[in-house]
Design an enzyme around this catalytic site. Sequence first.
Site, short mmCIF file in Angstrom:
data_model
loop_
_atom_site.label_atom_id
_atom_site.label_comp_id
_atom_site.label_asym_id
_atom_site.label_seq_id
_atom_site.Cartn_x
_atom_site.Cartn_y
_atom_site.Cartn_z
CG ASP A 182 48.67 32.04 64.76
OD1 ASP A 182 47.87 31.82 65.70
OD2 ASP A 182 49.77 31.48 64.68
CE LYS A 230 49.76 36.12 60.94
NZ LYS A 230 49.91 34.91 60.19
#
Length: 225
Positions: A150, A131
């Site tokens: 996320d 991420k």
Amino acid sequence: MGKTRVQESQADRKSRARKVMNGLKKLYPDAECALKHKSALQLLVATILSAQSTDETVNKVAPILFKRFPTAADIASADLSELEEIVHATGFFRQKAKNIQKACAIMVEQFDGEVPETIAELIELPGVARKTANVLLGTWFGKNEGVVVDTHIGRLSERLGLTWRSKDSKDAVKIERDLMEIIPQKSWTDFGHMMIWHGRKVCSARKPACDDCKIAKLCPSAGSF
Ligand code: SF4
């Protein structure tokens, strides 16, 4: 919500995903990363700090950190307890301070104090998973090597039926793989920013505002809350 996912072909899902993206583009033409930054290093550190925290808190803490320690070398040689104190408000401060310091030490030793530009090198840094690496590559380096997943993007992908491989919405890697198959690569970064904005403004975790949602007609979960 499950009905559409089971019955929908991959071609139909792809076409719907593009319509979702176009709808989001109209709503959020200026969507961008909410973490304030002026360099790759600042964005990297801010993204590490943002885990389990809010962008507002990180945007207050990060400038203090960079005023005191402007470069990777400064952070690498900083007193760890001072770093911990500065990042305290973002939560998990001991682990975050340790990871940031170690990541900076590696950047000083191996990359002349610069943030590396490949996903393989980025995910080797402490505290950096896909991420964070995708945030860096997409937002700072302009490289679409993956899709940021996320909490907002995971939740929205699930509700919008854009992920189908796993019932576990927390499996970010699977969600990312699904999104990469149906979203055009050149739009991966923008798509992430727009999904986050929609998650914050309309499709919240507890109370999605389906009645006010401009992409509701494309969403298999509309009105099911
Ligand atoms: S229709 Fe509801 S569940 Fe679907 S994206 Fe909009 S707010 Fe979220």
